[in-house]
Design an enzyme around this catalytic site. Structure first.
Site, PDB file in Angstrom:
ATOM      1  N   HIS A  16       0.631  -1.214   0.000  1.00  0.00           N
ATOM      2  CA  HIS A  16       0.138   0.011   0.034  1.00  0.00           C
ATOM      3  C   HIS A  16       0.829   1.183   0.049  1.00  0.00           C
ATOM      4  CE1 HIS A  16      -4.150   1.021  -0.031  1.00  0.00           C
ATOM      5  NE2 HIS A  16      -4.380   1.320   1.075  1.00  0.00           N
ATOM      6  N   ASN A  72      -6.636   6.885   3.593  1.00  0.00           N
ATOM      7  CA  ASN A  72      -8.054   7.123   3.003  1.00  0.00           C
ATOM      8  C   ASN A  72      -8.347   8.611   3.066  1.00  0.00           C
ATOM      9  OD1 ASN A  72      -8.306   4.402   2.689  1.00  0.00           O
ATOM     10  ND2 ASN A  72      -9.691   4.088   4.447  1.00  0.00           N
ATOM     11  N   ASP A  95      -0.325   2.609  -5.305  1.00  0.00           N
ATOM     12  CA  ASP A  95      -0.375   1.075  -5.604  1.00  0.00           C
ATOM     13  C   ASP A  95      -1.911   0.485  -6.296  1.00  0.00           C
ATOM     14  OD1 ASP A  95      -2.400  -0.287  -3.044  1.00  0.00           O
ATOM     15  OD2 ASP A  95      -1.749   1.739  -2.912  1.00  0.00           O
ATOM     16  N   ASN A 133      -9.408   3.793  -1.926  1.00  0.00           N
ATOM     17  CA  ASN A 133      -9.913   4.752  -1.153  1.00  0.00           C
ATOM     18  C   ASN A 133      -9.052   6.178  -1.283  1.00  0.00           C
ATOM     19  OD1 ASN A 133     -11.979   3.077  -0.562  1.00  0.00           O
ATOM     20  ND2 ASN A 133     -11.099   2.104   1.008  1.00  0.00           N
TER      21      ASN A 133
END
Length: 178
Positions: free
Chosen positions: A19, A68, A94, A114
């Site tokens: 991530h 997020n 990613d 997100n």
């Protein structure tokens, strides 16, 4: 000035996870092109490094709001510097829709990321350049959810391949777009 916004999560526990591919890409760029060390600039909610590449000014930004809420940093930077997202912003992140080792430079966002969704909502527009870095190395096996998988670290061999092959190739492709 161009803003390269790499997405990831702050903190040691996330440093080498899938991530954090956007952070890892900017770390490599900062090192390879002798940009100054990243410094926390609270007004931008991000670690920032400014430098020159191809005789153009670049601001490298790693949001410190967690994935997020990446739009906070994006919107603050765009407003402060009076930039146009469609011309001046590149978001690097990613992408589980792409196999590990592949990448795409595009203006089309995949569904379900997100961090990118929050940037779109914060900027109130979808038109910005994106470097999508493939992170799915599960080879067809889906025994772990995507959400859990992206929080897994890259293997040492994958990190080496990112640094030696994938990031340099992605940067060259990105430079042709810029």
């Amino acid at each position: 000035m161009k803003v390269l916004l790499g997405l990831g999560n702050p903190g040691v526990s996330y440093e080498k996870t899938r991530h954090n591919a956007g952070f890892l890409f900017l770390d490599q760029l900062q090192q390879d092109y002798a940009f100054p060390n990243f410094k926390l600039e609270k007004k931008f909610h991000a670690l920032i490094s400014r430098g020159q590449l191809d005789e153009k000014e670049f601001l490298l930004a790693q949001p410190q709001t967690f994935m997020n809420l990446s739009g906070q940093a994006a919107a603050t930077l765009i407003r402060f510097y009076r930039l146009l997202p469609e011309k001046d912003l590149v978001v690097i992140y990613d992408d589980l829709d792409l196999p590990f080792g592949e990448f795409k430079v595009t203006r089309v966002s995949p569904h379900g990321h997100n961090g990118v969704s929050n940037i779109i909502a914060s900027l109130k527009q979808k038109d910005f350049l994106q470097l999508r870095l493939g992170t799915d190395g599960r080879a067809g096996e889906r025994t772990i959810s995507g959400m859990d998988y992206v929080l897994q670290p890259f293997s040492p061999a994958e990190l080496m391949r990112l640094r030696q092959e994938i990031f340099p190739a992605a940067l060259e492709k990105l430079r042709s777009w810029l």
